[in-house]
Each structure stands twice: as structure tokens, then as C-alpha cells.
Design an enzyme around this catalytic site. Structure first.
Site, short mmCIF file in Angstrom:
data_model
loop_
_atom_site.label_atom_id
_atom_site.label_comp_id
_atom_site.label_asym_id
_atom_site.label_seq_id
_atom_site.Cartn_x
_atom_site.Cartn_y
_atom_site.Cartn_z
CE1 TYR A 42 -22.19 -20.59 3.14
CE2 TYR A 42 -20.34 -19.55 2.04
CZ TYR A 42 -21.05 -20.68 2.36
OH TYR A 42 -20.62 -21.89 1.91
CE LYS A 43 -22.12 -23.09 6.00
NZ LYS A 43 -21.07 -24.10 5.83
CG PHE A 64 -19.00 -29.71 4.75
CD1 PHE A 64 -20.34 -29.63 5.07
CD2 PHE A 64 -18.56 -29.06 3.61
CE1 PHE A 64 -21.23 -28.92 4.28
CE2 PHE A 64 -19.44 -28.35 2.81
CZ PHE A 64 -20.78 -28.28 3.14
CG ASP A 68 -14.52 -26.26 7.92
OD1 ASP A 68 -15.08 -25.23 8.34
OD2 ASP A 68 -14.72 -26.74 6.78
NE ARG A 90 -28.52 -28.66 8.00
CZ ARG A 90 -27.47 -28.02 7.51
NH1 ARG A 90 -26.25 -28.32 7.95
NH2 ARG A 90 -27.60 -27.08 6.59
#
Ligand SMILES: *Cc1c(COP(=O)(O)O)cnc(C)c1O
Length: 413
Positions: A223-224, A127, A198, A372
Site C-alpha cells: 500500500y505504499k 521498523f 524488508d 516526513r
């Protein structure tokens, strides 16, 4: 799995042991939400809980709330709840700052724990924030540390005497490809390096066993899949046996052994608390606490089993019902190599995603050509997958992606 029609998908939902969980979330009617890998929905009652916190706790107790309501302990209390979800022990996880900031602290701690080894090793597909933060840290250390970035298959060969920390994201945000976390951790350790994982795309989406796998350091997003709300604070894990030696450079007062002694010189707190920096965001933590508590009550093995089934169904339906439009599967077809999302490549991906959103099917687009679809098993139904693929068929048949309003680029994709 053969699902010939919508009724077949509905039948799978009726047999789903997680079916009732969906009612615990606030989701708008008529929307198929396949973007929980970017921002999870609110857990039902979060608004009321925050309102009560503002009025009853903050409003009534003002500054005494820090102790009367235990606000100061929230980073470690929510951290302990996350520990349970990721296979860590109480006292190994704290909730604080953003994932990016936590990466900085954990990377710096990892480097300091391996003196004489100046290299941070990562992979090209990581990422971007993970790579940017490592770049910033090595720049700051001006010659005393270096970042080595290789392709995923070359990671093992790139390990050597100089590597202090291997930093990787467990599940690739583009393709959903999943690293073998357990095996890579062992390989890094055999070469004398620490690992920093991560877990932004895996915490809350599958069973994890950080302690059993011997993970040293980890960070992840609130928040995911943990459904903490936009910009929710992130978490940081440090294995118990490393904590006493670990030092991190953002040595703010709340990571001090005695913040309210107001000593002039920094002394790190005894445990995971040394990874704190400043004052915790209580409203955000309270929202995240609800998301985490809900997931803590769920069997992660069931969550994983269902997300695999949803992914297999999605792939099968796109192949069977949208075959003529040339969607190329970008995710591993084998579920054991895939996280909780399915991605496809298509040259018109941006417009297709916008047209899907206009039809109430929310996925997202990543440059240059990736569509996605996140499959968060606690609230995504089999029938949602069916409806999403039918909407995709409709978008392609009607060339809806080609409308000017769907081609116009927005700021957040
Ligand atoms: C979402 C995500 C982040 C987010 O970082 P923030 O600092 O919270 O913006 C970091 N790493 C990965 C792998 C992510 O998917």
C-alpha cells in the site's frame, strides 16, 4: 540545482519524462500529497475495476469465479509482476498476508534453513513491527532462537557463527537512510548467514536487483509505493534455489501441495506457493494488481532519478527559504544514501505537520520530532515541492502550528 521561483519548478515539470504518469492516479485537486510512502493514491479506474469485479465476476459467477476468473492464481500473478519491479524472476514472489505476517514466515524459514545457528540479527532503528515479530518468534521458540539487536554501524561486527538470518529494512522509515543492500548481503553471506530484507520503503521507488544481489528472502508492503490501497496485501520473495528446502510454520491449506485433496497431513507446495497460508483477498489483490501493473510499465531508473531530484530540491528550498526556523535535516544530504523521502527535525513538528495538512500539504509526523515528506516520483511534481516549502514558510511565519486545533493529537499520524 537552482530553482529561484515557482516558474523554475514548473519548467522542471515541463522537462520531466514522467510528467504524464501523474494523470494515471486519482489525486484530489488542491492537495500536495507527500505521504505516498505511507499510503499511495488509487490508480485511476480502480473503483470501476473493483465494481466490475463485484458485479460481473463475483455477482454472476459466484464460487465458480475462483477458476473462471483465475482468482486462485492472483497471488502468484501479481507476485510475478512485482518480481519484475524488484529484480526477481517469475515464481520467486507471492502476494499474501501483511508484511508483518510475511516477516514471521520468512524469519522462521530462514532460521530453519540454517540449523545450528540460533540468532536473528537486526538493528535498533528497524521498523518496530520487524522487531516485534522477531521477538514473538523467538519467544515462541523458547530458548531455541534469540534476537540480537545492534546499532547499524555494529552489524558487521555482530555477525558470527551463530547468526542464521540478518533482517533489515532497506530504507529507514524515519530518516529515509538507505542501507547498502548489495554490500550488506555479501557481508552476511560471507559470515554464513541469510538475509531477509524488508523493502516496504523501496519497492516501487527505485530499481532493485534482488537476484543479481543474491538476496535470500524479502518482504514488502503493497500500500505504499505500489499503490495497492489501504491494507493491501504484502509480498514475499524467496530466492528460487532456497524454495525446495524452505519451510514456514503458518502451514495453512493454500500453501499445501494439493489444497483440494483435503489430505490430513501438510505437504508444502512445490514453489513459492508454500508461503501462502489461507484464502487470498481477491478484491484487495485486484486493486493492488492495478498499482503494480502501472509501475511495471515505468522505468524504475527514471523514477529514482526524479525522486533524487525532488529530494535535493526539497532540501535546498528548506535551507534557503525556511532557514531561520531551525529545521534540522534528519535524512542523509547525499542522495545515494537516501531513499525516496526527506525528513526534518523540529520541536514543534506535530503542530507544523497539522498546519500543513490544513493548507492542503499532506506529509506526516513521527515521534518525537520528525516531519516526513514522501516523494513518490510517479505523481509528485517539482511544483508540489515548491508549494510545500512555501506552505511551510507560511505556517512558520504565521505560527499556525501553535493553534489549539493543530496541537491536538490524532490517532493516526
Ligand atoms: C509499512 C511497513 C510495514 C507494514 O507492515 P504491515 O504488516 O503491512 O502493517 C512493515 N515494515 C516496514 C519497514 C514498513 O515500513
Amino acid at each position: 540545482m537552482i530553482v529561484p521561483d515557482r516558474a523554475g519548478a514548473e519548467a522542471l515539470d515541463r522537462e520531466d519524462p514522467l510528467a504524464d504518469l501523474r494523470g494515471e492516479f486519482d489525486l484530489p485537486d488542491g492537495v500536495v500529497y507527500l505521504d505516498g510512502n505511507s499510503l499511495g493514491p488509487p490508480v485511476h479506474g480502480t473503483g470501476e475495476a473493483l465494481r466490475a469485479l463485484v458485479h460481473d465476476q463475483w455477482g454472476n459467477n459466484l464460487i465458480t469465479g475462483w477458476t473462471t476468473h483465475g482468482w486462485m492464481d492472483l497471488p502468484s500473478r501479481v507476485g510475478d509482476d512485482i518480481a519484475e519491479i524488484i529484480g526477481a524472476a517469475p515464481g520467486e514472489v507471492v502476494v499474501t498476508d501483511s508484511t508483518s505476517v510475511n516477516l514471521f514466515k520468512a524469519l522462521a524459514a530462514g532460521l530453519a534453513l540454517r540449523p545450528g545457528r540460533p540468532v536473528i540479527l537486526s538493528e535498533e532503528g528497524n521498523f518496530p513491527t520487524d522487531l516485534y515479530v522477531a521477538q514473538g518468534l523467538t519467544e515462541l521458540l523458547a530458548g531455541r532462537a534469540a534476537l540480537r539487536v545492534v546499532s547499524a554501524p555494529d552489524l558487521e561486527a555482530a555477525l558470527g557463527d551463530g547468526v542464521a538470518v540478518v533482517t533489515l529494512t532497506h530504507v529507514d522509515f524515519r530518516t529515509g537512510r538507505m542501507h547498502d543492500l548489495d554490500t550488506l548481503t555479501g557481508i552476511a553471506h560471507a559470515a554464513g548467514a541469510l538475509v531477509l530484507w524488508d523493502l516496504s520503503h523501496s519497492a516501487g521507488a527505485m530499481p532493485l536487483a534482488l537476484d543479481e544481489w543474491g538476496v535470500d528472502l524479502a518482504v514488502g508492503c503493497g500500500y505504499k509505493y505500489l499503490n495497492g490501497g489501504p491494507g493491501a496485501p504484502a509480498f514475499l520473495f524467496a530466492a528460487a534455489h532456497l524454495q525446495a528446502e524452505a519451510r514456514q510454520p503458518l502451514s495453512g491449506w493454500l500453501g499445501h501441495a494439493a489444497p483440494f485433496a483435503f489430505e490430513p497431513v501438510y505437504r508444502p507446495a512445490a514453489g513459492i506457493g508454500r508461503f501462502l497460508c489461507g484464502t487470498p483477498p481477491i478484491l484487495s489483490l485486484a486493486a493492488l494488481a492495478r498499482g503494480v501493473r502501472l509501475l511495471g510499465s515505468v522505468d524504475m531508473t527514471e523514477v529514482r532519478r526524479k525522486s533524487v531530484a525532488l529530494g535535493d530540491l526539497f532540501i535546498e528550498l528548506v535551507a534557503g527559504r525556511c532557514g531561520e526556523w531551525g529545521f534540522e535535516l534528519a535524512s542523509p544530504s547525499r542522495a545515494e544514501q537516501r531513499g525516496s523521502q526527506v525528513s526534518f527535525r523540529h520541536a514543534e513538528g506535530y503542530g507544523i505537520v497539522q498546519a500543513l495538512i490544513a493548507r492542503g500539504v499532506i506529509g506526516d509526523f513521527r515521534v518525537p520530532d520528525l516531519l516526513r515528506f514522501g516523494l513518490a516520483a510517479p505523481y509528485v511534481r517539482y511544483v508540489d515541492v515548491w508549494d510545500a516549502v512555501e506552505a511551510l514558510r507560511g505556517v512558520m511565519e504565521g505560527r499556525e502550528w501553535d493553534r489549539p486545533e493543530h496541537r491536538r493529537r490524532k490517532a493516526v499520524t
